[in-house]
Write an enzyme that holds these catalytic residues in place. Structure first.
Site, short mmCIF file in Angstrom:
data_model
loop_
_atom_site.label_atom_id
_atom_site.label_comp_id
_atom_site.label_asym_id
_atom_site.label_seq_id
_atom_site.Cartn_x
_atom_site.Cartn_y
_atom_site.Cartn_z
N TYR A 6 38.06 45.24 47.87
CA TYR A 6 37.55 46.68 47.43
C TYR A 6 37.40 47.82 48.48
CZ TYR A 6 35.24 42.90 44.25
OH TYR A 6 35.14 41.99 43.44
N ASP B 166 27.21 41.47 46.11
CA ASP B 166 28.63 41.05 46.16
C ASP B 166 29.79 41.90 46.50
OD1 ASP B 166 31.18 39.72 45.24
OD2 ASP B 166 30.32 38.80 43.43
#
Length: 131
Positions: free
Chosen positions: A10, A5
């Protein structure tokens, strides 16, 4: 471990690149890859490019699950329509949402194809057990 995930936010894509490097040489069919789109990228004018960039960074042809990271200003109906198009194009196998409250989910279920939402990934870990 077969579920990975990540999200475009990010490391501003660096995490997706790292995942792409980490899974190189593995049988793609045995992995379940998830990524998330920024809310401001979840409309018709940006989501397709965002998804393509995610796929390129991860060096894969499709995602098993693509999530709207949280509610934003793009109408949910527009995001759902785009997610359904990504499914029809084979870019994602299924789609879902992340960090939605009950009212958000009720709204989603009342949108055309909103019931195709596979998951609401909620914030839950050792430091946050609010749900």
């Amino acid at each position: 471990m077969t579920l990975i995930d990540t999200a475009e936010m990010y490391g501003e894509g660096l995490a997706e690149e790292l995942v792409g490097k980490a899974i190189k040489g593995y049988d793609r069919e045995k992995l379940f890859l998830v990524s998330k789109v920024y809310p401001h990228n979840s409309g018709k004018n940006r989501i397709f490019k965002s998804c393509e960039e995610t796929l390129k960074r991860m060096n894969v042809d499709y995602l098993d699950l693509y999530l709207l990271h949280w509610r934003g200003n793009v109408p949910l109906s527009e995001t759902v329509e785009c997610m359904e198009e990504l499914v029809s194009k084979g870019k994602i196998k299924r789609w879902g949402v992340s960090n939605f409250d009950l009212d958000d989910m009720i709204e989603l279920m009342n949108i055309l194809n909103g019931n195709n939402c596979a998951i609401n990934q909620v914030l839950y870990h050792l430091g946050s057990r609010g749900i």
